[in-house]
Design an enzyme around this catalytic site. Structure first.
Site, short mmCIF file in Angstrom:
data_model
loop_
_atom_site.label_atom_id
_atom_site.label_comp_id
_atom_site.label_asym_id
_atom_site.label_seq_id
_atom_site.Cartn_x
_atom_site.Cartn_y
_atom_site.Cartn_z
N CYS A 42 -8.68 0.39 -5.54
CA CYS A 42 -8.27 1.78 -5.77
C CYS A 42 -8.85 2.27 -7.08
O CYS A 42 -8.45 3.30 -7.60
CB CYS A 42 -6.75 1.90 -5.77
SG CYS A 42 -5.98 1.00 -7.11
N TYR A 90 -5.56 -12.10 -3.77
CA TYR A 90 -4.63 -11.05 -4.24
C TYR A 90 -3.91 -10.48 -3.00
O TYR A 90 -3.94 -9.29 -2.74
CB TYR A 90 -5.39 -9.92 -4.96
CG TYR A 90 -6.35 -10.38 -6.04
CD1 TYR A 90 -5.89 -10.60 -7.35
CD2 TYR A 90 -7.70 -10.60 -5.77
CE1 TYR A 90 -6.77 -11.02 -8.34
CE2 TYR A 90 -8.57 -11.02 -6.75
CZ TYR A 90 -8.11 -11.22 -8.03
OH TYR A 90 -8.98 -11.64 -9.01
N GLU A 141 -1.83 -15.45 -3.94
CA GLU A 141 -1.13 -14.39 -4.68
C GLU A 141 -0.24 -15.07 -5.72
O GLU A 141 0.38 -16.08 -5.43
CB GLU A 141 -0.29 -13.58 -3.68
CG GLU A 141 0.83 -12.74 -4.23
CD GLU A 141 0.36 -11.57 -5.08
OE1 GLU A 141 -0.49 -10.78 -4.62
OE2 GLU A 141 0.86 -11.44 -6.22
N ASP A 171 -8.86 -7.99 -3.31
CA ASP A 171 -8.11 -6.73 -3.47
C ASP A 171 -7.35 -6.82 -4.79
O ASP A 171 -6.12 -6.89 -4.83
CB ASP A 171 -7.14 -6.54 -2.28
CG ASP A 171 -6.41 -5.20 -2.34
OD1 ASP A 171 -6.79 -4.34 -3.15
OD2 ASP A 171 -5.45 -5.01 -1.56
N GLN A 201 0.85 -1.20 0.00
CA GLN A 201 0.00 0.00 0.00
C GLN A 201 0.88 1.24 0.00
O GLN A 201 1.88 1.28 0.71
CB GLN A 201 -0.92 0.01 1.23
CG GLN A 201 -1.81 -1.21 1.36
CD GLN A 201 -2.94 -1.24 0.33
OE1 GLN A 201 -3.26 -0.24 -0.29
NE2 GLN A 201 -3.53 -2.40 0.14
#
Ligand SMILES: C[S@@+](CC[C@H](N)C(=O)[O-])C[C@H]1O[C@@H](n2cnc3c(N)ncnc32)[C@H](O)[C@@H]1O
Length: 377
Positions: A332, A235, A256, A305, A206
């Site tokens: 995002c 993710y 992931e 995510d 992040q």
């Protein structure tokens, strides 16, 4: 309306669209102008005319909005990184809230009441822990330009410092400028390593440490409210959400496809003595069917995510069929998120309880959102 390039017009700004451009109208014909604020009257020059809309550049603000402030950065308006430095920070949060609420209502028929006010960043400047510096050979000037992609999206703008980057990164920019990459077209990623987290050089983390505690708090709160006992963190990067939420569930699993990130996730969990989780190095599409088969749907919460492009349709369809009790969608990119929420909620399979936006990207058009979706019985 017969507008043409070069025409100078007076406009009243009615709205701020996603992406940051103001929306004005001449005889119902939409004109987008950057660096303006809702309610302002401005003078603008037409730069592009399309069938349904036109674009214009700002020449002069005739009636400024109360929220107008002086940008902190001397490159604002030329650098492509920031869109909102001319807007007071509290007003930026209100505009972002309206953009998200409007988008979700339009795309997903989601009531604006479900969208909570945007949580602001305690440090609206100097917050970015990762930036990408580029270089480009400027032929006519016969020099190598080092900086960020400019507002035209084509040329690199010469930059000496970035006001939204952490101070440590500005020191690194000075170093890159003193030792520029030999050829043009080179990208250099500069980052500040997060304290206490193992993150491989090219893996995701992040980008704003200042608002990270609120992001974690939001995900934990949503998870606890559902009462789920098992967590599937899809993710998962270096294991951030799974590890931060490990204490709230009996067990968790992170998925992931970046193998180095998964190795780091295992180290990050071990360093905290977290023993109730495992990490799988695989594509979400490949690993999810078995995981959903293994865990009982009523007790399972799934964190999504994904990257900006959103989830694969097959992943969403699988969730619709197996119906884990909760889906927490972190994104995002509100547009792809709204599209994916719409798919999950179609035919009443899931219901959106709440969306919590967080301003992880002050001064820019971007915003992070966390959505709490519950299976309908
Ligand atoms: C937005 S990041 C989120 C990372 C993590 N949740 C965090 O908060 O640090 C998205 C992550 O998804 C990974 N990714 C992208 N597509 C994937 C896929 N199809 N399967 C598994 N991982 C994927 C990327 O490598 C990246 O680490």
């Amino acid at each position: 309306m017969s507008l043409k390039i070069g025409d100078q017009i007076n406009l009243t700004i009615h709205d701020l669209a996603f992406g940051g451009e103001g929306v004005g109208r001449v005889d119902e014909f939409v004109i987008f102008v950057p660096f303006v604020i809702t309610g302002e009257t401005v003078e603008a020059e037409i730069t592009e005319v399309k069938k349904n809309f036109a674009r214009a550049k700002l020449l002069r603000v005739v009636t400024p909005a109360l929220a107008r402030v002086a940008p902190e950065c001397k490159y604002f308006g030329a650098c492509g990184g920031c869109q909102y430095q001319h807007i007071d920070y509290a007003a930026q949060l209100r505009f972002k809230h309206k953009q998200i609420a409007d988008l979700f209502e339009r795309v997903g028929k989601i009531s604006p009441e479900r969208v909570a006010p945007v949580l602001g960043c305690p440090s609206p400047y100097g917050y970015r822990n990762r930036i990408m510096v580029r270089s480009q050979w400027n032929g006519p000037a016969k020099k190598l330009v080092v900086g960020f992609i400019g507002i035209n999206n084509k040329f690199v703008e010469e930059i000496e410092e970035c006001k939204i980057a952490e101070p440590a990164l500005n020191e690194q920019i000075t170093h890159v400028r003193a030792n520029p990459p030999p050829k043009g077209g080179i990208k250099v990623v500069l980052r500040v390593q997060p304290e206490g987290w193992e993150v491989p050089k090219d893996s995701f983390f992040q980008n704003n440490f200042f608002l990270l505690p609120k992001l974690v708090e939001t995900v934990r709160e949503f998870l606890q409210a559902s009462g789920a006992k098992r967590l599937i963190d899809l993710y998962c990067g270096v294991g951030f959400f799974g590890i931060e939420a490990a204490g709230v569930v009996e067990s968790f699993v992170g998925v992931e496809y970046d193998r180095l990130a998964i190795a780091a996730a295992r180290q990050n969990a071990a360093a905290r003595n977290i023993n109730n989780g495992e990490f799988i190095s695989a594509k979400v599409e490949a690993a999810l069917p078995e995981l959903l088969h293994k865990f009982s749907a009523e007790k399972t919460s799934v964190i999504l995510d994904p990257p900006r492009k959103g989830c694969w349709p097959e992943t969403l369809e699988l969730l619709r069929q197996t119906k884990p009790a909760q889906v927490i969608y972190v994104s995002c990119h509100p547009a792809t998120m709204a599209r994916d929420l719409n798919i999950l909620c179609a035919d009443g399979v899931y219901e959106l309880e709440r969306v919590q936006p967080l301003d992880m990207f002050p001064q820019t058009q971007h915003v992070e959102c966390v959505a709490d979706l519950r299976r309908r019985n």
